[in-house]
Design an enzyme around this catalytic site. Structure first.
Site, PDB file in Angstrom:
ATOM      1  CG  LEU A  90      -2.293  -0.525   1.199  1.00 60.86           C
ATOM      2  CD1 LEU A  90      -3.005  -0.267   2.524  1.00 60.86           C
ATOM      3  CD2 LEU A  90      -3.110   0.044   0.053  1.00 60.86           C
ATOM      4  CG  ASP A  91       1.144   3.741  -3.427  1.00 61.28           C
ATOM      5  OD1 ASP A  91       2.073   2.922  -3.578  1.00 61.28           O
ATOM      6  OD2 ASP A  91       0.398   4.119  -4.350  1.00 61.28           O
ATOM      7  N   PRO A  92       2.328   4.916   0.773  1.00 57.55           N
ATOM      8  CG  PRO A  92       4.497   5.695   1.210  1.00 57.55           C
ATOM      9  CD  PRO A  92       3.659   5.034   0.138  1.00 57.55           C
ATOM     10  CB  ALA A 132      -3.014   3.972   0.083  1.00 59.82           C
TER      11      ALA A 132
END
Length: 311
Positions: A48-50, A52
């Protein structure tokens, strides 16, 4: 001859379904959970992207052997698209590359969603983990290179417009398969609607087979650090773990006895008896006393182990 190093930490195994907070990296989250539980081994099933938030399934110990089965599962995201700007990263982090004063109506948005449902071709974002000539696309993008990333097939099972809070934003929910980039959906929506767009909010709520009820906020885990007694603290943390075998719920299951479990753990096949025994399966899993023993294949009246798990 030097003795082999003893692994640091506890041989704890299972899944912890973290509700990852905003602005916190996936690798950072795994390291935090590994440290909190004093685990020997940890990994995650799907970055998960930071920017998100939401579900980040973290595997501990033997559960790391089941990560591919969770990576392949369906996922559900809630996301917000802001109209009027396209950005290098297709989210809030990047620089603006295109802008427009045009804003789409809800009717115009709904009219295009069918084109993004089913099996579609999608070009991943420039800032993605896709490898180009052996290098990550995001590394090349950070160096200022614009690379041609080939389109690839992804599957969108369901895509819904939840609402439009104002003319500048739209909220969606998507259920999709492995490899889908939600940031690319926002980019492509904006281009097709003639207004440009980027992700301004992203939350993952489901990674099969785990649901929202399984998620544990990081703050709840960190709060347990105040328990001074280590045994009591670790027991409280372990209570959040989900059994390793839960990751395999999409596969056929066979229930075996202790003698059969011992044979499998030694790497030997076992004979399957009974009318209800599966006849053929490329992949199945065996449990004894409710615990995962092995993943293997079924054929010729036998279960043959491929991966075995501790008792």
């Amino acid at each position: 001859m030097s003795k082999p190093r003893k692994p640091k930490g506890r041989p704890v195994s299972g899944w912890l379904i973290l509700d990852k907070p905003f602005d916190f990296g996936s690798t950072e989250a795994v390291a935090k959970i590994k440290w909190l539980l004093k685990a020997q081994k940890a990994g995650h099933a799907g970055t998960l992207d930071p920017l998100a938030s939401g579900m980040l399934p973290i595997a501990l110990g033997d559960a790391t052997k089941t990560v591919p089965y969770v990576m392949d599962g369906r996922k559900i995201y809630e996301f917000t698209v802001s109209w009027g700007e396209e950005r290098t990263t297709d989210d809030l982090e990047g620089e603006v590359t295109q802008s427009s004063d045009t804003r789409p109506s809800a009717e115009a948005i709904r009219a295009i969603l069918g084109e993004y449902t089913g099996v579609i071709q999608q070009i991943p974002p420039q800032f993605s983990a896709i490898k180009i000539a052996g290098e990550r696309a995001y590394d090349l993008a950070r160096e200022g290179e614009v690379v041609e990333i080939p389109s690839r097939e992804v599957e969108i099972h369901r895509l819904t417009l939840i609402g439009c809070p104002d003319e500048n934003t739209a909220e969606f929910e998507v259920e999709c398969g492995k490899g889908t980039y939600v940031r690319a959906l926002a980019r492509d929506f904006g281009r097709q609607l003639g207004c440009y767009g980027h992700i301004s909010g992203l939350r993952r709520t489901f990674v099969a087979p785990f649901g929202e009820d399984d998620m544990v906020p990081l703050a709840d885990l960190v709060a347990l650090e105040k328990i001074e007694d280590e045994t009591e603290r670790l027991a409280a943390l372990d209570a959040f773990l989900i059994d390793t075998g839960e990751a395999l719920s999409s596969l056929p299951q066979i229930v075996i006895n202790d003698d059969q479990a011992h044979r499998l753990r030694m790497g030997n096949p076992i004979i399957l008896r009974g009318r209800d025994a599966p006849v053929e399966a490329d992949e199945a899993y065996a449990t004894a006393r409710g615990k995962l023993v092995a993943i293997g294949e079924i054929g010729g009246g036998e279960f043959r182990p491929k991966r075995v798990f501790g008792g």
